[in-house]
Design a protein around this motif. Structure first.
Motif, short mmCIF file in Angstrom:
data_model
loop_
_atom_site.label_atom_id
_atom_site.label_comp_id
_atom_site.label_asym_id
_atom_site.label_seq_id
_atom_site.Cartn_x
_atom_site.Cartn_y
_atom_site.Cartn_z
N VAL A 169 17.35 6.63 -5.55
CA VAL A 169 16.45 7.72 -5.21
C VAL A 169 15.01 7.22 -5.25
CG1 VAL A 169 15.73 10.07 -5.73
CG2 VAL A 169 18.08 9.35 -6.24
N TRP A 170 14.30 7.42 -4.15
CA TRP A 170 12.87 7.08 -4.08
C TRP A 170 12.08 8.38 -4.11
CZ3 TRP A 170 16.78 4.68 -1.66
CH2 TRP A 170 16.85 3.28 -1.72
N GLU A 171 11.06 8.44 -4.93
CA GLU A 171 10.23 9.64 -5.06
C GLU A 171 8.80 9.34 -4.60
OE1 GLU A 171 10.60 10.67 -9.16
OE2 GLU A 171 12.62 11.52 -8.94
N GLY A 172 8.13 10.37 -4.12
CA GLY A 172 6.76 10.20 -3.67
C GLY A 172 6.62 9.36 -2.41
N VAL A 173 7.64 9.33 -1.58
CA VAL A 173 7.59 8.54 -0.35
C VAL A 173 6.57 9.17 0.60
CG1 VAL A 173 8.93 7.69 1.61
CG2 VAL A 173 10.00 7.89 -0.65
N GLY A 174 5.76 8.34 1.21
CA GLY A 174 4.70 8.80 2.10
C GLY A 174 3.34 8.89 1.43
N SER A 175 3.33 8.87 0.09
CA SER A 175 2.06 8.95 -0.62
C SER A 175 1.49 7.58 -0.95
CB SER A 175 2.26 9.74 -1.93
OG SER A 175 3.21 9.09 -2.77
N LEU A 176 2.27 6.50 -0.70
CA LEU A 176 1.83 5.14 -1.01
C LEU A 176 2.04 4.23 0.18
CD1 LEU A 176 3.46 4.73 -4.57
CD2 LEU A 176 1.07 5.28 -4.07
N GLU A 177 1.23 3.21 0.29
CA GLU A 177 1.41 2.19 1.30
C GLU A 177 2.11 0.98 0.67
OE1 GLU A 177 -2.15 1.11 3.29
OE2 GLU A 177 -2.70 3.17 3.85
N GLY A 178 2.69 0.14 1.54
CA GLY A 178 3.32 -1.07 1.06
C GLY A 178 4.71 -0.85 0.50
N PRO A 179 5.20 -1.76 -0.34
CA PRO A 179 6.56 -1.65 -0.88
C PRO A 179 6.69 -0.47 -1.83
CG PRO A 179 5.38 -3.47 -1.91
CD PRO A 179 4.52 -2.99 -0.79
N HIS A 180 7.86 0.18 -1.79
CA HIS A 180 8.12 1.36 -2.60
C HIS A 180 9.48 1.18 -3.25
CE1 HIS A 180 7.19 5.87 -3.03
NE2 HIS A 180 8.24 5.61 -3.80
N ALA A 181 9.51 1.04 -4.57
CA ALA A 181 10.74 0.80 -5.31
C ALA A 181 11.41 2.12 -5.66
CB ALA A 181 10.46 0.01 -6.59
N PRO A 182 12.75 2.13 -5.83
CA PRO A 182 13.44 3.37 -6.22
C PRO A 182 13.02 3.82 -7.62
CG PRO A 182 14.95 1.49 -6.24
CD PRO A 182 13.69 1.02 -5.60
N ALA A 183 13.00 5.14 -7.82
CA ALA A 183 12.60 5.71 -9.10
C ALA A 183 13.75 5.72 -10.09
CB ALA A 183 12.08 7.13 -8.90
N TRP A 184 14.96 5.96 -9.61
CA TRP A 184 16.13 5.97 -10.48
C TRP A 184 17.38 5.79 -9.64
CZ3 TRP A 184 19.60 10.34 -10.60
CH2 TRP A 184 19.18 11.43 -9.82
N GLU A 185 18.50 5.54 -10.31
CA GLU A 185 19.76 5.26 -9.61
C GLU A 185 20.93 5.54 -10.54
OE1 GLU A 185 20.48 0.54 -10.40
OE2 GLU A 185 19.00 1.07 -8.87
N TRP A 186 22.13 5.62 -9.97
CA TRP A 186 23.33 5.70 -10.78
C TRP A 186 24.51 5.13 -10.00
CZ3 TRP A 186 22.14 9.87 -7.74
CH2 TRP A 186 23.18 10.53 -7.10
N ALA A 187 25.48 4.61 -10.75
CA ALA A 187 26.69 4.04 -10.15
C ALA A 187 27.65 5.18 -9.83
CB ALA A 187 27.33 3.04 -11.10
N ALA A 188 27.84 5.46 -8.52
CA ALA A 188 28.65 6.60 -8.10
C ALA A 188 30.03 6.20 -7.64
CB ALA A 188 27.93 7.35 -6.98
N HIS A 189 30.17 5.00 -7.06
CA HIS A 189 31.44 4.56 -6.49
C HIS A 189 31.63 3.07 -6.75
CE1 HIS A 189 32.24 8.29 -4.15
NE2 HIS A 189 30.93 8.35 -4.08
N GLN A 190 32.77 2.55 -6.31
CA GLN A 190 33.07 1.13 -6.43
C GLN A 190 33.16 0.45 -5.06
OE1 GLN A 190 36.62 0.74 -8.84
NE2 GLN A 190 35.84 2.15 -10.39
N SER A 191 32.66 1.12 -4.02
CA SER A 191 32.67 0.55 -2.68
C SER A 191 31.44 1.05 -1.93
CB SER A 191 33.95 0.94 -1.94
OG SER A 191 34.07 2.35 -1.84
N THR A 192 31.30 0.67 -0.67
CA THR A 192 30.14 1.03 0.12
C THR A 192 30.02 2.54 0.29
OG1 THR A 192 30.27 -1.04 1.36
CG2 THR A 192 29.01 0.75 2.35
#
Length: 476
Positions: A365-388
């Motif tokens: 999950v990326w938050e605040g997208v559009g408010s910054l220029e350049g690279p934007h790292a994800p804010a948080w994540e979770w392991a939901a599955h074991q495949s694509t």
């Protein structure tokens, strides 16, 4: 960045799932003909989920599997109040006769009105077809194989050869839909059954000669279409078309499909490489063909996703063709489509959110997208599955996110011989009757590595989002 191997109760919680359908216990397998073997392909690999999408009223999830089965899962009314994980069962299913390139649910879909429960399907060498998602009499009943209720020919003007709609959008109010093919966009009138498109827009001046028009426009299969929502809520403004050749075009269908701008993204990807030299992403985000074009909720920003990519590009369409920034850590490293979704931020000035799956089963999950220029790292994540994860799509209320995952893998070396997957075990059982057949089988398998594929985990899951508003359904 906040990482969650096991999602916390206050941030994200699993509330419903189909279970792993590759184990033979998945409920979607019953929707074929009551026999799990019917969900297997010729080499004994089990069906897996490829993509999913919410219906317009938010009551149902449409899921498409690798065996050309479209299933409808009605969200349980007690989804957020049950207190325990619920089991998702398909209430309707359509067994398509051919592999679907793209499909789209009706923008007027309503669970309370059966006639609105329609979806458009595109397959190779066929017209675009409209199906009705008829409810099944029981979860284990045979999937519907009835013919489409209408069809829309999409052919070359001179040879009458069928064109394949490689992308499709069906915007509100639903009177028209737009399809993309090779160097071509077409707009259809839904009520003109059996008729060709009412509008054709070529993305290049000529198909036969590259020199004609001085190379104006974009050449290649239109692999992605994204509609910019209008302020009125009905129809779309600009339509963003992306191609496998890594070009983007903006078309205004309020003005008969007028081309507003086209640009290539290869240079922008090289720009992400330079901007990321001081971070861990020293290789840039990469990419090998556009799989999705999606607009921000405000309609100001355009996000472009590619296959074999580690990120996504962000454009501010007020300055055509100029890269605003890019998302990092979105690992879509294979050819399989990995779609993302967007949601408004906490306030208008804080940007918006982007939710996306990855090739390794993690949702980011990326938050605040559009408010910054350049690279934007994800804010948080979770392991939901074991495949694509093919889709991570949010409910319109923001209270629930659906994830759809499934894929094959190809073991190499000695792993093939030790594999106990359905594909290889079925092959060994069939070869036990004759002594010399093992040698012949291994020789054939070496020539056809496709037969060594095996299933990874595949499931459809619903997750509740902490602090989100209560989920509501339009159906009575």
């Amino acid at each position: 960045m906040e990482t969650q191997d096991g999602p916390s109760q206050d941030r994200i919680k699993l509330v419903a799932s189909t279970g792993d359908i590759t184990t033979g216990y998945g409920t979607s397998l019953k929707a074929t003909d009551g026999d799990t073997e019917a969900a297997r392909s010729q080499d004994s690999t089990v069906s897996y989920f490829e993509k999913a999408q919410w219906t317009a009223d938010g009551t149902t999830l449409l899921a498409y599997s690798s065996t050309n089965l479209v299933s409808g899962y009605i969200v349980p009314e007690n989804l957020l109040t049950a207190g325990n994980e619920l089991t998702l069962e398909p209430q309707a299913a359509i067994q398509l006769p051919e592999t679907s390139i793209v499909l789209s649910g009706a923008p007027y879909f309503s669970l309370a009105e059966p006639w609105t429960q329609q979806l458009l399907v595109s397959a190779r060498d066929h017209p675009i077809q409209l199906f009705c998602l008829t409810p099944s009499s029981s979860p284990s009943s045979t999937a519907s194989t009835h013919p489409p209720i209408s069809s829309y020919p999409f052919t070359k003007a001179r040879s009458e050869t069928f064109l394949t709609a490689t992308s499709l959008i069906w915007p509100s109010p639903g009177t028209h839909f737009i399809a993309g093919s090779r160097s071509l966009l077409a707009r259809f009138d839904l009520q003109r059954t059996g008729e060709e498109p009412v509008t054709r827009i070529r993305t290049i001046p000529s198909e036969r000669h590259l020199s004609k028009g001085g190379g104006v426009g974009m050449r290649g299969d239109v692999s992605a279409l994204g509609g910019q929502l209008m302020d009125t809520g009905n129809g779309v403004g600009l339509v963003a078309a992306g191609t496998w050749t890594r070009w983007v075009g903006l078309y205004d269908f309020t003005q008969a499909g007028k081309c507003v701008a086209t640009w290539g993204i290869a240079a922008a990807v090289r720009e992400t490489h330079m901007k990321s030299e001081q971070s861990e992403e020293t290789r840039g985000i990469g990419g090998d063909g556009i799989t999705q074009t999606i607009w921000s909720p405000c309609g100001r920003y355009l996000i472009i996703c590619e296959r074999k990519s580690r990120g996504a590009l962000i454009y501010d369409v007020r300055v055509m063709g100029k890269l605003l920034g890019h998302l990092t850590g979105r690992d879509a490293l294979g050819n399989q489509r990995v779609a993302c979704d967007v949601f408004p931020g906490m306030n208008k000035n804080s940007g918006f959110e982007v939710w996306s799956g990855t090739s390794n089963g993690v949702v980011k999950v990326w938050e605040g997208v559009g408010s910054l220029e350049g690279p934007h790292a994800p804010a948080w994540e979770w392991a939901a599955h074991q495949s694509t994860i093919g889709n991570a799509c949010l409910h319109s209320s923001g209270a629930v996110v659906a994830t759809c995952a499934g894929s094959w893998e190809f073991p190499d070396g000695d792993d093939e011989l030790a594999d106990d997957s359905p594909s290889n075990s079925g092959q060994s059982h069939s070869n036990d009757s004759e002594g010399d057949s093992d040698v012949e089988a291994h020789s054939t398998a070496d020539q056809m590595p496709w037969t060594h594929r095996r299933n990874k985990e595949s499931s459809l899951k619903l997750w509740s989002i902490g602090g989100a508003p209560t989920l509501t359904q339009d159906a009575e």
